[in-house]
Design a protein around this motif. Structure first.
Motif, PDB file in Angstrom:
ATOM      1  N   MET A   1       0.838  -1.202   0.000  1.00  0.00           N
ATOM      2  CA  MET A   1       0.000   0.000   0.000  1.00  0.00           C
ATOM      3  C   MET A   1       0.869   1.247   0.000  1.00  0.00           C
ATOM      4  O   MET A   1       0.634   2.191  -0.746  1.00  0.00           O
ATOM      5  N   LEU A   2       1.901   1.235   0.848  1.00  0.00           N
ATOM      6  CA  LEU A   2       2.797   2.390   0.895  1.00  0.00           C
ATOM      7  C   LEU A   2       3.470   2.593  -0.460  1.00  0.00           C
ATOM      8  O   LEU A   2       3.616   3.726  -0.928  1.00  0.00           O
TER       9      LEU A   2
ATOM     10  N   THR B   1       1.025   4.110  -2.869  1.00  0.00           N
ATOM     11  CA  THR B   1       0.790   5.506  -2.521  1.00  0.00           C
ATOM     12  C   THR B   1       1.946   6.380  -2.995  1.00  0.00           C
ATOM     13  O   THR B   1       1.744   7.431  -3.618  1.00  0.00           O
TER      14      THR B   1
ATOM     15  N   ALA C   1       1.900   6.813  -6.703  1.00  0.00           N
ATOM     16  CA  ALA C   1       0.856   7.741  -7.141  1.00  0.00           C
ATOM     17  C   ALA C   1       1.290   9.183  -6.906  1.00  0.00           C
ATOM     18  O   ALA C   1       1.173  10.040  -7.795  1.00  0.00           O
ATOM     19  N   LEU C   2       1.818   9.442  -5.705  1.00  0.00           N
ATOM     20  CA  LEU C   2       2.206  10.818  -5.390  1.00  0.00           C
ATOM     21  C   LEU C   2       3.353  11.283  -6.277  1.00  0.00           C
ATOM     22  O   LEU C   2       3.347  12.412  -6.783  1.00  0.00           O
TER      23      LEU C   2
ATOM     24  N   CYS D   1      -2.208   3.578 -10.067  1.00  0.00           N
ATOM     25  CA  CYS D   1      -1.755   3.317  -8.696  1.00  0.00           C
ATOM     26  C   CYS D   1      -2.925   3.437  -7.731  1.00  0.00           C
ATOM     27  O   CYS D   1      -3.053   2.667  -6.770  1.00  0.00           O
ATOM     28  N   MET D   2      -3.787   4.414  -7.972  1.00  0.00           N
ATOM     29  CA  MET D   2      -4.931   4.610  -7.070  1.00  0.00           C
ATOM     30  C   MET D   2      -5.881   3.416  -7.163  1.00  0.00           C
ATOM     31  O   MET D   2      -6.464   3.010  -6.159  1.00  0.00           O
TER      32      MET D   2
ATOM     33  N   LEU E   1      -4.515   0.897  -4.962  1.00  0.00           N
ATOM     34  CA  LEU E   1      -4.821   1.227  -3.567  1.00  0.00           C
ATOM     35  C   LEU E   1      -6.250   0.808  -3.230  1.00  0.00           C
ATOM     36  O   LEU E   1      -6.517   0.237  -2.166  1.00  0.00           O
TER      37      LEU E   1
ATOM     38  N   ARG F   1     -11.812   6.188   4.753  1.00  0.00           N
ATOM     39  CA  ARG F   1     -10.620   6.048   3.906  1.00  0.00           C
ATOM     40  C   ARG F   1     -11.029   5.822   2.463  1.00  0.00           C
ATOM     41  O   ARG F   1     -10.446   6.401   1.545  1.00  0.00           O
TER      42      ARG F   1
ATOM     43  N   LEU G   1     -10.163   8.217  -0.709  1.00  0.00           N
ATOM     44  CA  LEU G   1      -9.557   7.717  -1.943  1.00  0.00           C
ATOM     45  C   LEU G   1     -10.475   7.999  -3.130  1.00  0.00           C
ATOM     46  O   LEU G   1     -10.007   8.405  -4.210  1.00  0.00           O
TER      47      LEU G   1
ATOM     48  N   THR H   1      -4.637  14.754  -2.439  1.00  0.00           N
ATOM     49  CA  THR H   1      -4.154  13.376  -2.284  1.00  0.00           C
ATOM     50  C   THR H   1      -3.126  13.319  -1.166  1.00  0.00           C
ATOM     51  O   THR H   1      -3.194  12.452  -0.284  1.00  0.00           O
TER      52      THR H   1
ATOM     53  N   VAL I   1      -3.386  11.198   2.304  1.00  0.00           N
ATOM     54  CA  VAL I   1      -2.372  10.232   2.722  1.00  0.00           C
ATOM     55  C   VAL I   1      -1.854  10.594   4.112  1.00  0.00           C
ATOM     56  O   VAL I   1      -1.708   9.733   4.989  1.00  0.00           O
TER      57      VAL I   1
END
Lengths: 832, 102, 187
Positions: free
Chosen positions: A700-701, A704, A707-708, A747-748, A751, A767, A771, A819, A823
């Motif tokens: 998950m990390l 994330t 994505a960022l 990527c999202m 997630l 959450r 998202l 976003t 996060v």
């Protein structure tokens, strides 16, 4: 610096024909679906609002008939619940808000000296969303599935357990659909006031009406998002069982009340401000003087806009909030009376300083004073906690809110309608009818509601359908019912008067009230293009009818065959560029149909088909961008001798860009409301802390971070693309940005696949909502990236032409920010 | 537009302070701060006083900063600063005396 | 307070009457905006708010009353638990017994939707909200029967959601309480 030389005078008739060819609606039924002209749309909004007012009024009559006797055998409980819920919902969402939107759309360009609103297609889109959504809501009554939980839809009563039918969905989806029109109007009003004023009209010398509407629009941008978010969350709970309001899984019904009243109280002032604007416009003219304390009134508007956001909890005084917190809101509710009082005394002082003429609008203004002052004072009484605990949810509150809303909105609006009717219809009224209608409404209103205070103090709760055990309530209720019918007759007569004036009134001469504002600097009825040439400081008031009609102002006629209007610098009013506005098109109505298909599929419970509606909407929205660029440089436009301005394709600070900022303010408020929900539930709701997270942290990390990072790269790519917009490199950067944007979206999706089941606990639902919010914005940002890429490849970029890139950058930065914030919230929850 | 920002500063500070105090109040009640004695009161009152005092100090600074504009713009800046100060003082003065979490 | 509101309304309307009659005069900013708009209003509101907060502070529940009863709302009935004179709890439906002449506190709960506990003649109302327990402090000065009702709309049976509060003389408790079987003690 503010002296602009006049243009050469031309023949007014010639100019009129030239402009009308460009600005007039398509003929016939086709014109109904394709018109984007603010005059047409504004009037249509107002007419539709009055139709819904009539429907809401009939429902009110049903309520009064039911309560006239204590047995109340007229309607059964289920139907009665639908009737009063619909009465409140219709009057608020389908009458009051759309009426003020309609007035603003119709009036603003005229009073500011422009040819149209900033976003004509958006006006039309808003109208069709309102029409379709409103019609759906009203039709639900015909089919017996209307909302029945009260107009503020408290959960748990409106959740799936206690309202298993479609009734609550009609409200949530229908009202949200209608609110699209409110948001569209808010963005449009803000941008129009800031950017579409007459040349060199600084903010500080705008007509007061514009200040009031600016305040209204700002409040709508901040006030509606909490309701929109609340409706989305509740619909998510009803449709997919995400437990935002379910107390057994970490939700809390109080969250709904907070979100609803965060909207609900500012809403009262959203309704009041435009009405007060009409009062500030009409009172000085009919007193043959100028307004007393222009600056004080602007300051009062400023105070009202802010303070009205600190009152919402006074609707929740009995839910068990600690006394100190109640005291904050009690004090704020009392304090908000001060700016209101400043305005009231400014109006009385204005009349004191002038010579009042008792024309028909003045009668309605007297009706306003006689009603609103008492409504305001009972409001101050209700703001006091001990009294509120006694009177809350009784007929006293019903009486109070009708005094405030009818006094503070309906009477001034009726004054406004009679005031501007000569400009709408070009005709003068038939004397006698209007006065009779006024007295019927006034006497009927007070007869109905004055005694209702007493009914409430006698202990009658609102929303009961019968009161067999309380004979002492019968007489006051009967009196209310009888006078209610008188009031209904008054409104019917008012409508009749309007029709008579439209059909049979004699032709009105120009500026019949001798008003100074620019809206009267045009022939009657108002032409489709408003001004044959646009006002300057030289032609800055209603006396400029002839010079403007002869083309001596700015931008005379329509020699290029475009709908052109002047855009100015927001604060000073310095002319900046010429906006080329959209012409008649069916795009808005098709877009509304596409959006409506989504809402319809949701309403029908076909959740797996609903994404089709979203796809259809995206396809339509894509087509909006098609006319927003040009493939070659255009020559500057002659505005006045010695003043050439570029068309908006060559500017960065366009109307659309300002509109994006205004939209993002509202959008950011939706996000802030979501953060409020996270904070509120984690602090207040029982059943927290939530069960431990079930997902695997490392992947998950990783997703994330990916994505960022790719999202951050898009910001960079977009900046580079704008930097080299004239060169072929631009296309490389837009393509790179587009690819990174898609990567971030993928990527999202990853997630989303890894999240805990949102049905488990409200934390997981929140959450998922965070998202989802990010993903929706990702899709829009990606659409903009695609648009920018197309612009780069179709020669729509140039040394001065930036295509969709500025909007793309702005929106993408917003996406990245929300976003990253989301996060951060989740990480904080995990660490703390 | 600078003058508009100046005119809005007071009310914006009020809005921030109002939400901040309300949030702090809710948080304190949830964490039981009213039962922890600190100095000459309880932790909850102390925290609220500190935040309120800091906000009021900010308001006083805004009011004391003389606007360098003129006409209606100047008037709006002055009015905005005072609206903020009076609002913060009036709406949040209950923190001084009332019991916090009852 | 209602009288005050009526007086101010009458006063403002009289002022309006004075303003709309007569020839144009000089209207002073200081008198109308500062004097009436700010000073007059702020004074009235300040006094009113201070007294309301004072009253509010006195009537809030502090959880220290001798008599504690429970009100449990569900669609469309009220279940009450109250102490019998012997101390054991007694459960009743739609009837609540409290001793007269002393304050009592009600723990208000709901098991389905939102309701509101209200005995108009005794004082204000307090909501029953699922997941929350609200405490409400009231006092019946004289023995007697007081009508109570829910004051939050709860669906089709809303108006039937009534109850009776019976305040009894503490020296002479009603037989319904005395004759009730002993149950487990109040929590």
């Amino acid at each position: 610096m503010t002296d602009i030389p006049p243009n050469k005078a031309q023949r007014a008739l010639h100019l009129h024909r030239e402009l009308d060819r460009v600005w007039a609606d398509d003929p016939g039924l086709r014109g109904f679906f394709t018109s984007v002209n603010h005059g047409t749309i504004g009037l249509r909004f107002m007419a539709t609002a009055f139709v819904f007012f009539a429907i809401g009024g009939v429902l009110a009559m049903l309520i009064r008939a039911q309560l006239a006797t204590r047995k109340g055998a007229f309607l059964d409980s289920e139907l009665y619940n639908q009737v009063f819920t619909m009465h409140g919902s219709i009057m608020m969402f389908l009458f009051a808000i759309p009426l003020l939107e309609g007035l603003a759309l119709w009036l603003l360009p005229k009073i500011l000296g422009a040819r149209d609103m900033a976003f004509p297609r958006l006006s039309a889109l808003g109208y069709f969303c309102y029409l379709f959504g409103g019609t759906t809501i009203v039709l639900s009554l015909v089919f017996g599935v209307a909302p029945d939980g009260g107009w503020f839809m408290y959960v748990p009563l409106s959740d799936k357990v206690h309202t298993p039918g479609v009734n609550a969905d009609v409200w949530l989806l229908g009202v949200t659909f209608v609110e699209i029109s409110a948001m569209a109007a808010a963005v449009e009003i803000t941008v129009t006031i800031l950017r579409c004023r007459a040349a060199h009209m600084p903010l500080t010398r705008m007509p007061l009406m514009a200040w009031y509407l600016l305040g209204t629009a700002a409040m709508m941008l901040i006030g509606f998002p909490p309701l929109i978010l609340g409706s989305i969350l509740l619909e998510l709970q009803r449709a997919f069982d995400w437990p935002f309001f379910d107390v057994s899984r970490g939700g809390d019904p109080l969250l709904w009340q907070h979100l609803f009243w965060l909207f609900g109280h500012p809403e009262v002032y959203i309704i009041f401000l435009p009405a007060a604007g009409a009062l500030s416009t009409i009172i000085p003219v009919l007193s043959r003087t100028t307004i007393l304390g222009y600056g004080a009134i602007v300051a009062a508007i400023l105070g009202l806009v802010f303070l009205s956001f600190g009152l919402w909890v006074h609707h929740m005084f009995t839910v068990g909030i600690p006394h100190m917190a109640l005291a904050f809101f009690s004090a704020a509710s009392a304090l908000v009376a001060v700016p209101t009082a400043v305005q009231i005394f400014a109006w009385i002082g204005t009349m004191y300083g002038g010579q009042v003429q008792f024309r028909l609008p003045m009668l309605y203004i007297m009706g306003f004073f006689g009603t609103f002052v008492l409504g305001g004072l009972t409001g101050v009484m209700l703001a006091m906690v001990p009294f509120n605990w006694q009177a809350h949810d009784t007929a006293f509150v019903t009486a109070h809110l009708h005094y405030v809303l009818v006094g503070g909105f309906v009477f001034p609006m009726l004054a406004a309608v009679t005031w501007w009717m000569p400009m709408i219809s070009g005709r003068w009224r038939i004397s006698g009818l209007g006065e009779t209608a006024f007295w019927l409404i006034f006497i009927g209103f007070h007869g109905t509601f004055l005694i209702m205070h007493l009914t409430g103090l006698l202990g009658m709760p609102r929303r009961v359908d019968a009161y067999p055990g309380n004979p002492e309530w019968e007489i006051p209720n009967l009196i209310s019912s009888v006078f209610g019918m008188v009031q209904a007759m008054g409104f019917a007569l008012f409508a009749f008067d309007m029709v008579m004036q439209w059909l049979f009134g004699r032709r009105s001469w120009r500026n019949p009230w001798h008003a100074p504002t620019l809206d009267w600097a045009m022939p009657l009825p108002a032409p489709s293009y408003n001004f044959a040439s646009l006002p300057t400081p030289l032609h800055g008031d209603a006396n400029a009818v002839l010079p403007l009609a002869k083309g001596q102002g700015l931008l005379p006629g329509a020699p290029r065959g475009h709908r052109e209007t002047l855009v100015v610098d927001a604060a000073s009013g310095r002319p900046d560029h010429v906006a080329v506005l959209a012409r008649s098109t069916a795009l808005p109505v098709w877009t509304a149909v596409a959006i409506g298909s989504f809402f319809g599929l949701m309403l029908a419970g076909l959740y797996w088909l609903a994404p089709l509606g979203i796809v259809a909407t995206l396809v339509m929205v894509w087509r909006w961008g098609a006319i927003m660029g040009v493939e070659r440089d255009l020559p500057p436009i002659d505005v006045a001798p010695g003043l050439n301005l570029p068309p908006h394709f060559h500017k960065r600070q366009t109307l659309a860009y300002t509109g994006c900022i205004a939209f993002l303010v509202a959008d950011g408020t939706v996000f802030a409301s979501l953060l409020f929900a996270v904070g509120f539930l984690s602090v207040i709701a029982p059943e927290w802390p939530a069960p431990g997270a079930g997902y695997r942290a490392v992947p998950m990390l990783f997703a994330t971070a990916a994505a960022l990072l790719s999202s951050a790269f898009v910001v960079y790519a977009a900046r580079r693309a704008e930097g080299c917009r004239g060169a072929p490199d631009a296309a490389i950067w837009t393509r790179a940005g587009l690819c990174a944007s898609v990567l971030a979206l993928i990527c999202m999706c990853g997630l989303a696949a890894g999240l805990d089941d949102p049905r488990r606990h409200s934390r997981d639902a929140l959450r998922a909502a965070l998202l989802g919010y990010a993903a929706v914005h990702g899709i829009v940002a990606t659409m903009l990236a695609l648009r920018a890429d197309r612009d780069a490849r179709t020669n729509r970029l140039g040394a001065e032409r930036r295509g969709a890139i500025p909007a793309w950058r702005l929106f993408h930065q917003f996406w990245l920010t929300v976003t990253a914030t989301g996060v951060g919230i989740v990480l904080a929850q995990e660490v703390l | 537009m600078a003058w508009m920002v100046r005119a809005l500063a007071g009310p914006v500070l009020w809005a921030t302070l109002f939400s901040g105090v309300y949030a702090l109040h809710g948080l304190g009640c949830a964490r039981g701060w009213q039962q922890q004695p600190v100095l000459w009161g309880d932790l909850h009152h102390m925290a609220l006083w500190a935040l309120w005092g800091a906000g009021l100090a900010g308001h006083v600074m805004l009011v004391r900063t003389m606007p360098c504009d003129q006409g209606i713009r100047r008037w709006l800046i002055v009015a905005g600063a005072w609206i903020g100060l009076v609002s913060s003082a009036f709406t949040l003065f209950p923190v001084t005396i009332l019991s916090t979490c009852l | 307070m209602a009288t005050g509101a009526g007086l101010i309304t009458a006063f403002v309307l009289a002022m309006l009457w004075g303003a709309i009659r007569g020839a144009p005069r000089k209207a002073s900013f200081r008198v109308w905006i500062v004097g009436w708009g700010l000073v007059f209003t702020m004074t009235v509101l300040g006094v009113l708010l201070a007294s309301a907060l004072w009253t509010g502070e006195r009537i809030i529940a502090r959880g220290d009353s001798v008599v504690r009863v429970q009100a449990h709302a569900s669609r469309y009935k009220w279940d009450f638990v109250q102490p019998a004179p012997g101390g054991w709890p007694v459960t009743t439906r739609n009837v609540l017994y409290v001793p007269a002449g002393q304050p009592f506190e009600v723990e208000i709960r709901s098991s389905d939707v939102i309701h509101s506990f209200w005995v108009p003649r005794l004082g204000g109302k307090m909501d029953a909200i699922p997941g929350h327990v609200n405490l409400h402090r009231l006092q019946a000065d004289r023995p007697g029967e007081y009508a109570g009702q829910s004051a939050e709309f709860s669906g089709p049976g809303y108006r039937k959601m009534r109850f009776t509060l019976i305040a009894y003389d503490p020296a002479n408790p009603p037989s319904a309480l005395i004759d009730a079987p002993a149950e487990k003690a109040l929590p």
